[in-house]
Design a protein around this motif. Structure first.
Motif, PDB file in Angstrom:
ATOM      1  N   ASP A   1     -18.188  15.207  12.380  1.00 32.92           N
ATOM      2  CA  ASP A   1     -18.892  13.990  11.975  1.00 32.92           C
ATOM      3  C   ASP A   1     -18.039  13.141  11.031  1.00 32.92           C
ATOM      4  O   ASP A   1     -18.002  11.913  11.146  1.00 32.92           O
ATOM      5  CB  ASP A   1     -20.211  14.353  11.281  1.00 32.92           C
ATOM      6  N   ALA A   2     -17.338  13.798  10.093  1.00 28.80           N
ATOM      7  CA  ALA A   2     -16.559  13.056   9.102  1.00 28.80           C
ATOM      8  C   ALA A   2     -15.313  12.415   9.701  1.00 28.80           C
ATOM      9  O   ALA A   2     -14.910  11.320   9.292  1.00 28.80           O
ATOM     10  CB  ALA A   2     -16.169  13.979   7.957  1.00 28.80           C
ATOM     11  N   LEU A   3     -14.704  13.100  10.693  1.00 30.57           N
ATOM     12  CA  LEU A   3     -13.433  12.622  11.254  1.00 30.57           C
ATOM     13  C   LEU A   3     -13.586  11.915  12.596  1.00 30.57           C
ATOM     14  O   LEU A   3     -12.583  11.556  13.215  1.00 30.57           O
ATOM     15  CB  LEU A   3     -12.468  13.804  11.414  1.00 30.57           C
ATOM     16  N   SER A   4     -14.803  11.713  13.032  1.00 29.89           N
ATOM     17  CA  SER A   4     -15.005  10.993  14.292  1.00 29.89           C
ATOM     18  C   SER A   4     -14.629   9.523  14.119  1.00 29.89           C
ATOM     19  O   SER A   4     -14.431   9.043  13.004  1.00 29.89           O
ATOM     20  CB  SER A   4     -16.464  11.118  14.749  1.00 29.89           C
ATOM     21  N   THR A   5     -14.529   8.813  15.223  1.00 31.77           N
ATOM     22  CA  THR A   5     -14.124   7.396  15.151  1.00 31.77           C
ATOM     23  C   THR A   5     -15.125   6.548  14.371  1.00 31.77           C
ATOM     24  O   THR A   5     -14.773   5.502  13.836  1.00 31.77           O
ATOM     25  CB  THR A   5     -13.970   6.814  16.564  1.00 31.77           C
ATOM     26  N   SER A   6     -16.371   7.012  14.290  1.00 31.28           N
ATOM     27  CA  SER A   6     -17.385   6.294  13.516  1.00 31.28           C
ATOM     28  C   SER A   6     -17.740   7.036  12.234  1.00 31.28           C
ATOM     29  O   SER A   6     -18.747   6.729  11.587  1.00 31.28           O
ATOM     30  CB  SER A   6     -18.656   6.097  14.362  1.00 31.28           C
TER      31      SER A   6
ATOM     32  N   ASP B   1      -6.140  -0.417  10.868  1.00 32.16           N
ATOM     33  CA  ASP B   1      -6.807  -1.565  11.498  1.00 32.16           C
ATOM     34  C   ASP B   1      -7.925  -1.134  12.431  1.00 32.16           C
ATOM     35  O   ASP B   1      -8.917  -1.851  12.592  1.00 32.16           O
ATOM     36  CB  ASP B   1      -5.787  -2.408  12.275  1.00 32.16           C
ATOM     37  N   GLN B   2      -7.755   0.028  13.082  1.00 28.54           N
ATOM     38  CA  GLN B   2      -8.782   0.531  13.980  1.00 28.54           C
ATOM     39  C   GLN B   2      -8.956   2.030  13.771  1.00 28.54           C
ATOM     40  O   GLN B   2      -8.059   2.697  13.243  1.00 28.54           O
ATOM     41  CB  GLN B   2      -8.419   0.242  15.434  1.00 28.54           C
ATOM     42  N   ALA B   3     -10.117   2.528  14.172  1.00 25.39           N
ATOM     43  CA  ALA B   3     -10.458   3.936  13.946  1.00 25.39           C
ATOM     44  C   ALA B   3      -9.487   4.866  14.678  1.00 25.39           C
ATOM     45  O   ALA B   3      -9.007   4.561  15.770  1.00 25.39           O
ATOM     46  CB  ALA B   3     -11.884   4.203  14.410  1.00 25.39           C
ATOM     47  N   ILE B   4      -9.203   5.982  14.046  1.00 23.76           N
ATOM     48  CA  ILE B   4      -8.307   6.992  14.608  1.00 23.76           C
ATOM     49  C   ILE B   4      -9.136   8.149  15.150  1.00 23.76           C
ATOM     50  O   ILE B   4     -10.040   8.646  14.474  1.00 23.76           O
ATOM     51  CB  ILE B   4      -7.338   7.530  13.533  1.00 23.76           C
ATOM     52  N   ASN B   5      -8.818   8.575  16.356  1.00 25.51           N
ATOM     53  CA  ASN B   5      -9.449   9.766  16.922  1.00 25.51           C
ATOM     54  C   ASN B   5      -8.603  10.968  16.500  1.00 25.51           C
ATOM     55  O   ASN B   5      -7.632  11.329  17.161  1.00 25.51           O
ATOM     56  CB  ASN B   5      -9.533   9.661  18.443  1.00 25.51           C
ATOM     57  N   PHE B   6      -8.949  11.576  15.359  1.00 15.68           N
ATOM     58  CA  PHE B   6      -8.138  12.637  14.782  1.00 15.68           C
ATOM     59  C   PHE B   6      -8.008  13.846  15.702  1.00 15.68           C
ATOM     60  O   PHE B   6      -7.002  14.557  15.651  1.00 15.68           O
ATOM     61  CB  PHE B   6      -8.736  13.083  13.441  1.00 15.68           C
ATOM     62  N   PHE B   7      -9.009  14.085  16.526  1.00 14.41           N
ATOM     63  CA  PHE B   7      -9.002  15.273  17.380  1.00 14.41           C
ATOM     64  C   PHE B   7      -8.321  15.020  18.726  1.00 14.41           C
ATOM     65  O   PHE B   7      -8.366  15.864  19.604  1.00 14.41           O
ATOM     66  CB  PHE B   7     -10.430  15.764  17.604  1.00 14.41           C
ATOM     67  N   ALA B   8      -7.682  13.871  18.844  1.00 12.01           N
ATOM     68  CA  ALA B   8      -6.931  13.577  20.067  1.00 12.01           C
ATOM     69  C   ALA B   8      -5.427  13.600  19.821  1.00 12.01           C
ATOM     70  O   ALA B   8      -4.652  13.450  20.755  1.00 12.01           O
ATOM     71  CB  ALA B   8      -7.347  12.210  20.627  1.00 12.01           C
ATOM     72  N   HIS B   9      -5.018  13.800  18.565  1.00 15.08           N
ATOM     73  CA  HIS B   9      -3.603  13.804  18.212  1.00 15.08           C
ATOM     74  C   HIS B   9      -3.196  15.212  17.750  1.00 15.08           C
ATOM     75  O   HIS B   9      -3.681  15.682  16.716  1.00 15.08           O
ATOM     76  CB  HIS B   9      -3.319  12.791  17.104  1.00 15.08           C
ATOM     77  N   PRO B  10      -2.316  15.881  18.468  1.00 20.14           N
ATOM     78  CA  PRO B  10      -1.891  17.230  18.079  1.00 20.14           C
ATOM     79  C   PRO B  10      -1.299  17.299  16.673  1.00 20.14           C
ATOM     80  O   PRO B  10      -1.434  18.324  15.996  1.00 20.14           O
ATOM     81  CB  PRO B  10      -0.834  17.577  19.137  1.00 20.14           C
ATOM     82  N   SER B  11      -0.660  16.229  16.200  1.00 21.35           N
ATOM     83  CA  SER B  11      -0.012  16.257  14.885  1.00 21.35           C
ATOM     84  C   SER B  11      -1.013  16.375  13.743  1.00 21.35           C
ATOM     85  O   SER B  11      -0.647  16.770  12.632  1.00 21.35           O
ATOM     86  CB  SER B  11       0.833  14.995  14.691  1.00 21.35           C
ATOM     87  N   TYR B  12      -2.284  16.038  13.992  1.00 21.53           N
ATOM     88  CA  TYR B  12      -3.295  16.122  12.943  1.00 21.53           C
ATOM     89  C   TYR B  12      -3.997  17.478  12.913  1.00 21.53           C
ATOM     90  O   TYR B  12      -4.684  17.783  11.934  1.00 21.53           O
ATOM     91  CB  TYR B  12      -4.365  15.033  13.139  1.00 21.53           C
ATOM     92  N   PHE B  13      -3.854  18.288  13.951  1.00 18.18           N
ATOM     93  CA  PHE B  13      -4.704  19.465  14.090  1.00 18.18           C
ATOM     94  C   PHE B  13      -4.428  20.507  13.005  1.00 18.18           C
ATOM     95  O   PHE B  13      -5.365  21.014  12.375  1.00 18.18           O
ATOM     96  CB  PHE B  13      -4.525  20.100  15.477  1.00 18.18           C
TER      97      PHE B  13
END
Length: 313
Positions: free
Chosen positions: A142-147, A161-173
């Motif tokens: 919920d906290a890291l979702s695009t909304s 500038d725009q929301a990041i989908n944290f769970f779509a980028h391997p570098s953030y995992f």
């Protein structure tokens, strides 16, 4: 032949009278020994599956013996080698992050002068330990979702500038997994360090204050050396758990987009042992993880022994 000196205490003889006197203690000790044998040592017989082409219909004693074929397959499988990398990387990151944060938090908490404030902060800090990973990962989603609140704050501050989908980028995992472990376990892990700090003689702090030492000097020359044995023992114990990087958080937060960095040995065992019904391969992977953990503990203990630090054995 050496003679017994006058001050040498004679060895205590175990008699039936002594056994009867300690019968309740011996009974409960026997219960725990039986429990350990049944639930910790007898299941090790299942390791035999790693050297067989195990089939449930044939059973453990009648399955075909294949030697080290399963281990050869593991180390020739590119997926398993990537899984080892993921497990080791997340294990090391989690170990460093949770270990350092627990020590820092315990020291900072000890510096709080208000007793009520200290108890309040300590209680709040270790409450996440009692939450299941289902709840923790749900909060993270919920906290890291695009909304979610993280993206909203970053956009309000004009950082993105725009929301990041944290769970779509391997570098953030990996950082997300490390943050989840720190948030969930720091307060709980700090309890033992707080106990070690309270055992330090208060006279040392008073003497340091008389000599003009400030808070940082007291922490550096009294607090840290005072809890150093505790730090070393816990570090040795946790090093053996480096390959226990986790299962729930990676399984619940992982998806197809980050599978290359989220899959651990435990997930690999689940995939092959349960989903693919290859119990032998799953057992072989589990044996590998156990052996590496034992080797790491022994090596770390030897290093501590050679450097004169506290050790396990």
């Amino acid at each position: 032949m050496a003679r017994k000196t006058k001050n040498q205490a004679p060895a205590m003889k175990i008699t039936w009278k002594e056994v009867k006197r300690q019968k309740f203690l011996l009974f409960w000790a026997a219960v725990f020994v039986v429990y350990g044998v049944v639930f910790y040592y007898l299941p090790l017989g299942g390791w035999l599956m790693a050297f067989q082409n195990y089939k449930p219909k044939d059973g453990l004693l009648h399955s075909k013996f294949v030697g080290l074929d399963k281990f050869k397959f593991l180390f020739s499988d590119a997926t398993f080698l990537k899984v080892i990398r993921n497990t080791l990387a997340m294990g090391v990151i989690n170990l460093v992050a949770t270990f350092v944060m627990a020590i820092l938090f315990a020291i900072l908490l000890n510096e709080i002068r208000s007793r009520i404030g200290k108890k309040t902060v300590q209680t709040i800090s270790y409450l996440p330990h009692f939450l299941s990973w289902i709840i923790v990962t749900g909060i993270l989603h919920d906290a890291l979702s695009t909304s979610g609140i993280v993206n909203e704050i970053l956009m309000k501050l004009n950082i993105i500038d725009q929301a990041i989908n944290f769970f779509a980028h391997p570098s953030y995992f990996w950082p997300i997994v490390a943050f989840a472990n720190v948030w969930k376990e720091t307060g709980w892990n700090a309890i033992i360090y707080l106990a070690a700090i309270t055992s330090i003689d208060p006279c040392l702090y008073e003497a340091a204050a008389i000599d003009g030492a400030g808070r940082w000097a007291k922490i550096k020359y009294i607090t840290l050396p005072g809890i150093r044995p505790t730090i070393m023992i816990l570090l040795l114990m946790n090093i053996g758990n480096v390959l226990n990087a986790g299962f729930e958080v990676q399984y619940l937060l992982g998806n197809g987009l980050v599978k290359s960095v989220s899959e651990t040995i435990d997930i690999y065992v689940l995939t092959w042992g349960i989903s693919q019904n290859d119990y032998s391969l799953g057992t072989a992977a589990g044996i590998f993880k156990s052996l590496v953990s034992i080797i790491l503990i022994i090596l770390a203990n030897q290093v501590a022994k050679r450097t004169g630090e506290e050790r396990l054995f």
